[in-house]
Design a protein around this motif. Structure first.
Motif, mmCIF file in Angstrom:
data_model
loop_
_atom_site.group_PDB
_atom_site.id
_atom_site.type_symbol
_atom_site.label_atom_id
_atom_site.label_comp_id
_atom_site.label_asym_id
_atom_site.label_seq_id
_atom_site.Cartn_x
_atom_site.Cartn_y
_atom_site.Cartn_z
ATOM 1 N N THR B 4 -6.396 9.696 3.117
ATOM 2 C CA THR B 4 -5.534 8.639 2.604
ATOM 3 C C THR B 4 -5.286 7.620 3.711
ATOM 4 O OG1 THR B 4 -4.457 10.170 1.127
ATOM 5 C CG2 THR B 4 -3.259 8.162 1.647
ATOM 6 N N GLU B 7 -0.329 4.744 1.785
ATOM 7 C CA GLU B 7 0.406 5.336 0.679
ATOM 8 C C GLU B 7 1.744 4.623 0.498
ATOM 9 O OE1 GLU B 7 1.010 9.554 1.016
ATOM 10 O OE2 GLU B 7 2.090 9.654 -0.887
ATOM 11 N N THR B 29 -1.715 5.406 -3.901
ATOM 12 C CA THR B 29 -2.435 5.909 -2.738
ATOM 13 C C THR B 29 -3.784 5.214 -2.631
ATOM 14 O OG1 THR B 29 -1.418 8.042 -3.154
ATOM 15 C CG2 THR B 29 -3.265 8.015 -1.643
ATOM 16 N N ILE B 30 -4.110 4.780 -1.425
ATOM 17 C CA ILE B 30 -5.391 4.117 -1.178
ATOM 18 C C ILE B 30 -6.163 4.952 -0.165
ATOM 19 C CG2 ILE B 30 -6.466 2.044 -0.206
ATOM 20 C CD1 ILE B 30 -3.855 0.565 -1.225
ATOM 21 N N ARG B 31 -7.411 5.263 -0.506
ATOM 22 C CA ARG B 31 -8.199 6.110 0.383
ATOM 23 C C ARG B 31 -8.888 5.268 1.450
ATOM 24 N NH1 ARG B 31 -9.032 8.204 -4.684
ATOM 25 N NH2 ARG B 31 -10.951 6.986 -4.946
ATOM 26 N N GLU B 34 -11.756 2.220 1.103
ATOM 27 C CA GLU B 34 -11.740 1.531 -0.179
ATOM 28 C C GLU B 34 -11.569 0.031 0.016
ATOM 29 O OE1 GLU B 34 -10.272 3.544 -4.053
ATOM 30 O OE2 GLU B 34 -8.717 3.872 -2.573
ATOM 31 N N ILE B 36 -9.676 -2.617 -1.979
ATOM 32 C CA ILE B 36 -8.719 -2.780 -3.070
ATOM 33 C C ILE B 36 -8.426 -4.259 -3.257
ATOM 34 C CG2 ILE B 36 -6.379 -2.241 -3.875
ATOM 35 C CD1 ILE B 36 -8.112 0.235 -3.591
ATOM 36 N N THR B 194 -10.644 -0.040 5.504
ATOM 37 C CA THR B 194 -9.928 -0.197 4.240
ATOM 38 C C THR B 194 -9.519 -1.652 4.095
ATOM 39 O OG1 THR B 194 -9.079 2.014 4.655
ATOM 40 C CG2 THR B 194 -8.044 0.748 2.874
ATOM 41 N N LEU B 196 -7.627 -4.683 1.834
ATOM 42 C CA LEU B 196 -6.632 -4.963 0.800
ATOM 43 C C LEU B 196 -6.610 -6.465 0.611
ATOM 44 C CD1 LEU B 196 -5.069 -2.397 -0.003
ATOM 45 C CD2 LEU B 196 -3.042 -3.426 0.957
ATOM 46 N N ARG B 211 -11.534 -0.761 -6.457
ATOM 47 C CA ARG B 211 -10.472 -0.549 -7.431
ATOM 48 C C ARG B 211 -9.592 -1.788 -7.438
ATOM 49 N NH1 ARG B 211 -7.069 4.699 -7.140
ATOM 50 N NH2 ARG B 211 -7.224 4.526 -4.875
ATOM 51 N N PHE B 223 -4.149 0.476 -12.239
ATOM 52 C CA PHE B 223 -4.837 0.621 -10.967
ATOM 53 C C PHE B 223 -6.110 1.399 -11.254
ATOM 54 C CE2 PHE B 223 -4.501 2.452 -6.381
ATOM 55 C CZ PHE B 223 -5.359 1.472 -5.929
#
Lengths: 204, 256
Positions: B4, B7, B29-31, B34, B36, B194, B196, B211, B223
């Motif tokens: 993760t 979070e 939760t974002i792994r 990812e 996003i 990651t 965002l 996602r 989501f």
């Protein structure tokens, strides 16, 4: 007038030197205080705004009245003069300094904060370099204003070019009045030219 | 299953003087690794949610964890230096050269000068800007697209594990935007980071995100993966979004 110049050049030079001294001392105090107040204004914005309000009120009081108000506390002469001139300068300096610093593009300051700069780092590395023009404008205005208002300080025995003007007025000596006026104008223009040169050099 | 990365635990945020909360009870939760995208109309709380990750905003309640650690306990400045940040206005420092802009975070982290120089050259090359040619230029001498490339290079300079992007391509023309989107996808594939990214453009959200987080009025509407969002909208707002995108598509069909 030329005759007057050759006969009294030492008086003129002394007046000029006194005037420069008032200017130098006033500028040192003004800039130190303005620097501290500007930093405080960056951290506490409301406080900065209130300060500018207060100094704008002080700025609107005629200099002669302010001198008169302070004489019972600090007496005649240099001290009172420097206090009054420094108080006037705060309005010009703080106003321009904060306007310049808060006028920096908000995208730039947000990016600076977002990449992890502290408020002080943002001030020193980003805001001050980008507000250079406004900082210089404030200093130039305060220099010219100080040179002008300092002539009136001759009324309270602070010396300077104002003594020539007031002596000239009292004795109807036009040579003194004209030379005193020319010298203070030349002084203002000269100091301003020096500052402009400095500004150019800092920009390149 | 990867670790993760981010979070959110029941995170809420209300601004002073505002009637409704900007972000209301968000948990997700974002792994790690990812990409996003956060999608929503203006005022939906998507930027607020993003800015709480690097503590430009503080939540009123709830907590945010990065790699299992609550960020509220970290020094905000140190935290931000570990997270890349890209904004729509780009925000390059106009009095510094391109190379100086990119090197600013490594300098704050006191990297060796040799290592910084190497890193700047590698990043500018990756951003499609020849370091020799562009390193000594000032931001105003670059086009909007080039400026945002430098903005991206600056954000990646200290090799952050997380990159936050707040409508990074919002001010660019359609062609430049599309090129930079492709480049960003490539960067994400090459680096296990990651991402965002906040956007109000549904096509951008669908194109870039593994996602998509759809937000409306401070709440998470849905989501899920692009396919889930398009095929099974779970919420009237998501349905409206997809319908409006479809209508645009129909306009295209009619014109062709």
């Amino acid at each position: 007038m030329i005759q007057y110049l050759t006969r009294h050049y030492d008086d003129l030079l002394r007046a000029l030197a006194e005037h420069l001294q008032i200017l130098a001392v006033t500028l040192v105090f003004s800039l130190l205080i303005a620097a501290v107040l500007t930093i405080l204004a960056v951290y506490f914005r409301r406080f900065g705004e209130a300060l500018i309000q207060i100094f704008s009120v002080i700025y609107s009081i005629p200099s002669l009245a302010l001198f008169a108000l302070l004489i019972p506390l600090t007496g005649l002469g240099m001290t009172t003069t420097v206090i009054v001139l420094t108080a006037y300068n705060q309005y010009l300096l703080l106003g321009n300094f904060t306007a310049g610093i808060f006028g920096v593009d908000s995208g730039v300051t947000e990016a600076a904060r977002g990449i992890g700069m502290s408020t002080f780092q943002i001030l020193v590395k980003v805001q001050i370099p980008l507000a250079k023009k406004a900082l210089f404008t404030g200093i130039e205005l305060s220099v010219v204003s100080t040179i002008g208002i300092a002539t009136i300080a001759a009324m309270i025995n602070a010396g300077g070019l104002g003594t020539l003007l007031f002596d000239g007025l009292r004795t109807m000596n036009f040579n003194k009045i004209i030379l005193g006026s020319i010298l203070s104008a030349v002084l203002a223009l000269g100091v301003n030219a020096v500052l402009k040169c400095l500004e150019k050099r800092l920009e390149s | 299953m990867k670790d993760t990365a981010i979070e959110f635990r029941q995170v809420s945020k209300k601004f002073k003087g505002a009637g409704k909360p900007a972000v209301s009870d968000v948990s997700l939760t974002i792994r790690e690794g990812e990409f996003i995208t956060i999608l929503g109309s203006s005022g939906c709380g998507k930027t607020t949610l993003l800015k709480m990750v690097n503590r430009l905003y503080e939540p009123d309640s709830g907590e945010i964890l990065l790699f299992g650690k609550p960020i509220a306990k970290e020094n905000p400045m140190e935290l931000r230096r570990k997270i890349g940040y890209v904004i729509q206005q780009v925000g390059l420092f106009p009095h510094m050269t391109v190379a100086e802009n990119v090197s600013i975070v490594p300098k704050m982290l006191k990297w060796e000068p040799g290592k910084i120089k190497e890193r700047v050259e590698a990043l500018l090359t990756m951003a499609g800007l020849d370091p020799e040619q562009y390193g000594k230029r000032y931001p105003r001498q670059l086009s909007g697209g080039q400026q945002q490339r430098v903005g991206l290079a600056r954000a990646l300079a200290a090799d952050p594990k997380i990159l936050l992007l707040d409508e990074p391509f919002g001010a660019l023309d359609a062609i430049t935007r599309s090129v930079l989107q492709d480049e960003l996808l490539k960067v994400h594939q090459e680096m296990p980071k990651t991402f965002l990214l906040v956007t109000h453009d549904i096509n951008e959200a669908l194109k870039l995100g593994n996602r998509i987080l759809v937000m409306n009025e401070g709440k998470v509407c849905q989501f899920g993966t692009p396919r889930e969002i398009v095929q099974h909208p779970e919420d009237p707002f998501v349905e409206t979004l997809i319908r409006s995108a479809r209508e645009q598509e129909r306009l295209w069909e009619e014109l062709l």
